[in-house]
Design an enzyme around this catalytic site. Sequence first.
Site, PDB file in Angstrom:
ATOM      1  CG  ASP A 122      71.060 216.969  24.335  1.00  0.00           C
ATOM      2  OD1 ASP A 122      70.610 216.252  25.251  1.00  0.00           O
ATOM      3  OD2 ASP A 122      70.438 217.186  23.278  1.00  0.00           O
ATOM      4  CE  LYS A 126      63.968 208.504  25.254  1.00  0.00           C
ATOM      5  NZ  LYS A 126      63.147 208.368  24.032  1.00  0.00           N
ATOM      6  CE1 TYR A 201      69.012 226.058  27.137  1.00  0.00           C
ATOM      7  CE2 TYR A 201      71.140 225.893  26.048  1.00  0.00           C
ATOM      8  CZ  TYR A 201      69.764 225.737  26.025  1.00  0.00           C
ATOM      9  OH  TYR A 201      69.156 225.270  24.891  1.00  0.00           O
ATOM     10  CD  GLU A 202      76.703 229.912  34.628  1.00  0.00           C
ATOM     11  OE1 GLU A 202      77.281 230.076  35.714  1.00  0.00           O
ATOM     12  OE2 GLU A 202      77.301 229.851  33.527  1.00  0.00           O
TER      13      GLU A 202
END
Length: 219
Positions: A122, A126, A201-202
């Site tokens: 992740d 911020k 994800y890759e």
Amino acid sequence: MHLRSKPWASDWLAEHSDIVIDQDRATAQIGQWQSLFDQEQPIHLEIGSGKGQFILGMALAHPEINYIGMEIQETAIAIAARKSFDQVGTLPNLRYIYGNGNGVETYFEKGEVSKVYLNFSDPWPKKRHESRRLTYKSFLKSYEAVLPEHGEVEFKTDNRHLFEYSMVSFMDYGMRWTPEDYTLDLHADEDKVQGNVETEYEQKFMAKGQPIYKIKAHF
């Protein structure tokens, strides 16, 4: 990304406590992780395993290494472990920790882990959430506490900002790497992509044509 809860997850994890170690048991296991595997061999740890495609692929490709996948989301760790169990049963060199990667030194002794993997963590974009990034200095201190001298952290991401932040964080902590240890486009590099095991994800980001950034940094 937070996954939708699966009603079967909690019971499945309880029934397979031989392959999925909860946080309390993980803390009690410190210094004794080799006893959970069939053979004593180097332990590699992935923090944030998600649905487990990477850690399963690595365990299958490298039977000479013991792998542990750590994940804090109950649904994700249950999906990962069940997928592994359904495909190949109980692998002799693969276990999971259902626990938080923050404070990994409470689970392992110095040198008990030979390598740490961080895959598509992740980015916590911020500024006020900087300390939650898995490449923040407090996490690096934890990794150093469980790795041997000059131990390695391998990091992959699609996020250019997080990659640049992480390189600075590594450097500020005193970690080092060579030009051969990093790439700004993994899948365009024939040499560095050899032996690469892709995460879920890759594969998604590759399908969109996004570059994958990778670095191996040493303490």
